[in-house]
Motif scaffolding. Structure first.
Motif, PDB file in Angstrom:
ATOM      1  N   ARG A 230       0.828  -1.221   0.000  1.00  0.00           N
ATOM      2  CA  ARG A 230       0.000   0.000   0.000  1.00  0.00           C
ATOM      3  C   ARG A 230       0.859   1.267   0.000  1.00  0.00           C
ATOM      4  N   CYS A 231       2.043   1.173  -0.564  1.00  0.00           N
ATOM      5  CA  CYS A 231       2.910   2.341  -0.696  1.00  0.00           C
ATOM      6  C   CYS A 231       3.398   2.443  -2.138  1.00  0.00           C
ATOM      7  N   PHE A 232       3.521   3.675  -2.633  1.00  0.00           N
ATOM      8  CA  PHE A 232       4.141   3.899  -3.931  1.00  0.00           C
ATOM      9  C   PHE A 232       4.808   5.262  -3.930  1.00  0.00           C
ATOM     10  N   LEU A 233       5.371   5.674  -5.064  1.00  0.00           N
ATOM     11  CA  LEU A 233       6.342   6.768  -5.081  1.00  0.00           C
ATOM     12  C   LEU A 233       5.937   7.935  -5.989  1.00  0.00           C
ATOM     13  N   GLY A 234       6.439   9.111  -5.628  1.00  0.00           N
ATOM     14  CA  GLY A 234       6.230  10.292  -6.464  1.00  0.00           C
ATOM     15  C   GLY A 234       7.364  11.284  -6.292  1.00  0.00           C
ATOM     16  N   GLY A 235       7.742  11.932  -7.379  1.00  0.00           N
ATOM     17  CA  GLY A 235       8.876  12.856  -7.344  1.00  0.00           C
ATOM     18  C   GLY A 235       8.536  14.277  -6.930  1.00  0.00           C
ATOM     19  N   ASP A 236       7.271  14.707  -7.185  1.00  0.00           N
ATOM     20  CA  ASP A 236       6.800  16.051  -6.839  1.00  0.00           C
ATOM     21  C   ASP A 236       7.532  17.160  -7.594  1.00  0.00           C
ATOM     22  N   TRP A 237       8.002  16.860  -8.801  1.00  0.00           N
ATOM     23  CA  TRP A 237       8.583  17.901  -9.658  1.00  0.00           C
ATOM     24  C   TRP A 237       7.483  18.837 -10.123  1.00  0.00           C
ATOM     25  N   PRO A 238       7.720  20.148 -10.259  1.00  0.00           N
ATOM     26  CA  PRO A 238       8.961  20.876 -10.012  1.00  0.00           C
ATOM     27  C   PRO A 238       9.101  21.422  -8.583  1.00  0.00           C
ATOM     28  N   VAL A 239       8.096  21.197  -7.718  1.00  0.00           N
ATOM     29  CA  VAL A 239       8.217  21.682  -6.341  1.00  0.00           C
ATOM     30  C   VAL A 239       9.461  21.085  -5.672  1.00  0.00           C
ATOM     31  N   SER A 240       9.786  19.855  -6.037  1.00  0.00           N
ATOM     32  CA  SER A 240      10.948  19.170  -5.462  1.00  0.00           C
ATOM     33  C   SER A 240      12.260  19.888  -5.742  1.00  0.00           C
ATOM     34  N   LEU A 241      12.281  20.745  -6.762  1.00  0.00           N
ATOM     35  CA  LEU A 241      13.505  21.477  -7.098  1.00  0.00           C
ATOM     36  C   LEU A 241      13.932  22.419  -5.980  1.00  0.00           C
ATOM     37  N   LEU A 242      13.015  22.739  -5.086  1.00  0.00           N
ATOM     38  CA  LEU A 242      13.360  23.588  -3.947  1.00  0.00           C
ATOM     39  C   LEU A 242      14.351  22.909  -3.014  1.00  0.00           C
ATOM     40  N   ALA A 243      14.396  21.571  -3.081  1.00  0.00           N
ATOM     41  CA  ALA A 243      15.316  20.816  -2.217  1.00  0.00           C
ATOM     42  C   ALA A 243      16.448  20.175  -2.990  1.00  0.00           C
ATOM     43  N   SER A 244      16.156  19.684  -4.213  1.00  0.00           N
ATOM     44  CA  SER A 244      17.179  18.969  -4.971  1.00  0.00           C
ATOM     45  C   SER A 244      16.729  18.802  -6.412  1.00  0.00           C
ATOM     46  N   ASP A 245      17.662  18.478  -7.296  1.00  0.00           N
ATOM     47  CA  ASP A 245      17.287  18.235  -8.684  1.00  0.00           C
ATOM     48  C   ASP A 245      16.585  16.881  -8.807  1.00  0.00           C
ATOM     49  N   TYR A 246      15.949  16.656  -9.941  1.00  0.00           N
ATOM     50  CA  TYR A 246      15.098  15.474 -10.126  1.00  0.00           C
ATOM     51  C   TYR A 246      15.881  14.171 -10.025  1.00  0.00           C
ATOM     52  N   VAL A 247      17.035  14.109 -10.651  1.00  0.00           N
ATOM     53  CA  VAL A 247      17.820  12.873 -10.655  1.00  0.00           C
ATOM     54  C   VAL A 247      18.268  12.524  -9.233  1.00  0.00           C
ATOM     55  N   HIS A 248      18.741  13.519  -8.489  1.00  0.00           N
ATOM     56  CA  HIS A 248      19.184  13.251  -7.119  1.00  0.00           C
ATOM     57  C   HIS A 248      18.010  12.903  -6.220  1.00  0.00           C
ATOM     58  N   THR A 249      16.865  13.531  -6.435  1.00  0.00           N
ATOM     59  CA  THR A 249      15.672  13.193  -5.670  1.00  0.00           C
ATOM     60  C   THR A 249      15.381  11.704  -5.781  1.00  0.00           C
ATOM     61  N   TRP A 250      15.420  11.190  -6.990  1.00  0.00           N
ATOM     62  CA  TRP A 250      15.134   9.773  -7.181  1.00  0.00           C
ATOM     63  C   TRP A 250      16.270   8.890  -6.690  1.00  0.00           C
ATOM     64  N   LYS A 251      17.476   9.372  -6.727  1.00  0.00           N
ATOM     65  CA  LYS A 251      18.596   8.612  -6.167  1.00  0.00           C
ATOM     66  C   LYS A 251      18.391   8.402  -4.669  1.00  0.00           C
ATOM     67  N   VAL A 252      17.936   9.449  -3.971  1.00  0.00           N
ATOM     68  CA  VAL A 252      17.678   9.339  -2.532  1.00  0.00           C
ATOM     69  C   VAL A 252      16.571   8.326  -2.266  1.00  0.00           C
ATOM     70  N   TYR A 253      15.454   8.444  -2.995  1.00  0.00           N
ATOM     71  CA  TYR A 253      14.346   7.515  -2.776  1.00  0.00           C
ATOM     72  C   TYR A 253      14.756   6.075  -3.055  1.00  0.00           C
ATOM     73  N   LYS A 254      15.482   5.857  -4.130  1.00  0.00           N
ATOM     74  CA  LYS A 254      15.898   4.494  -4.475  1.00  0.00           C
ATOM     75  C   LYS A 254      16.875   3.932  -3.443  1.00  0.00           C
ATOM     76  N   THR A 255      17.738   4.786  -2.908  1.00  0.00           N
ATOM     77  CA  THR A 255      18.668   4.337  -1.867  1.00  0.00           C
ATOM     78  C   THR A 255      17.905   3.909  -0.617  1.00  0.00           C
ATOM     79  N   VAL A 256      16.920   4.714  -0.220  1.00  0.00           N
ATOM     80  CA  VAL A 256      16.104   4.388   0.946  1.00  0.00           C
ATOM     81  C   VAL A 256      15.349   3.079   0.725  1.00  0.00           C
ATOM     82  N   LEU A 257      14.662   2.975  -0.399  1.00  0.00           N
ATOM     83  CA  LEU A 257      13.821   1.801  -0.643  1.00  0.00           C
ATOM     84  C   LEU A 257      14.642   0.524  -0.766  1.00  0.00           C
TER      85      LEU A 257
END
Length: 283
Positions: A230-257
């Motif tokens: 019951r969990c899935f993923l989302g990048g939240d681009w372009p709001v996510s750019l306030l914290a990090s670029d898109y590629v790094h955002t997904w790198k963090v999520y993939k590392t965690v998962l």
């Protein structure tokens, strides 16, 4: 296959996006899906879902049009005027239910002064219509009171499937483990019709704390209580750019998962659960 279930686009010539007036300068322009194409390929994102960014239909109609012309976008979470049940029913019957890209509904409840906005009678009647058509609802909550509201919504509309966008803002920035947020998420997770979207955690945590190490206790907590189904993923681009670029955002999520899951469970969080929740057609 990884599906990004939380992508925004906006065209300031097509809709007002009143919230942009108080947003950081980075976001105060039109964002088109073409801007994301190279980064999403680098990040390994195979499919995506648009999510509404304004409380008027012009935004949703724009997303539906772009989705029809973007081969990797497979769905649109639209806005609907939930406080006007009659108009909601009409828009569904005359337009949205006929559109193959329409997969869900969201309202910007976090911008409403009353955290119990969804509990007004007209909104509940609109949510009952969604449930009758098996249309899921995205919850963009930021307060514990929003979780409490959803507990009440679930009692009033038990058939409605819902997902908490951005995990309803866990206390990553303070480091609290896991406080009132955790107690309420643990309670709401008992409802099998409620899902958790691991998304938007860069802006929740803040750029400095948007790391795999900081996120893992909260993502792990959610996986423990909601389950990997019951969990899935989302990048939240372009709001996510306030914290990090898109590629790094997904790198963090993939590392965690990848530190928490493997095999079939990881595949479900990456894609299978999103396909099932939004009834996505990938062919």
């Amino acid at each position: 296959m990884i599906i990004d279930t939380h992508i925004h686009i906006w065209d300031t010539n097509k809709s007002s996006y009143s919230w942009l007036s108080g947003a950081p300068e980075l976001l105060k322009r039109t964002y088109s899906i073409e801007e994301l194409d190279a980064a999403r390929k680098t990040a390994g994102i195979g499919a995506g879902v648009f999510v509404q960014a304004d409380v008027q239909m012009e935004d949703s109609f724009h997303m539906l049009e772009v989705a029809r012309n973007t081969d990797w976008i497979k769905g649109v979470v639209s806005w609907l005027p939930l406080a006007d049940t009659g108009r909601t029913a009409t828009l569904l019957e005359q337009r949205l239910l006929k559109d193959e890209y329409f997969v869900g509904v969201r309202h910007l409840i976090h911008d409403e002064e009353d955290p119990q906005w969804l509990l007004q009678p007209a909104a509940i009647e609109s949510l009952k219509i969604l449930a009758a058509h098996n249309i899921p609802y995205d919850v963009v909550g930021v307060l514990p009171e929003h979780i409490e509201t959803i507990l009440k919504v679930a009692e009033l509309v038990p058939e409605l499937r819902m997902v908490f966008d951005h995990l309803n803002a866990p206390p990553i920035s303070s480091g609290e483990r896991h406080g009132r947020w955790g107690a309420l998420m643990q309670e709401v997770a008992k409802n099998k019709n409620i899902y958790a979207k691991i998304s938007g955690l860069g802006t929740v945590a803040g750029a400095e704390k948007f790391t795999a190490e900081a996120l893992t206790p909260y993502v792990g907590f959610v996986l423990e209580h909601f389950g990997a189904d019951r969990c899935f993923l989302g990048g939240d681009w372009p709001v996510s750019l306030l914290a990090s670029d898109y590629v790094h955002t997904w790198k963090v999520y993939k590392t965690v998962l990848s530190s928490l899951l493997s095999g079939e469970m990881l595949e479900q969080v990456y894609a299978g659960n999103a396909i099932r929740f939004y009834d996505l057609k990938l062919d």
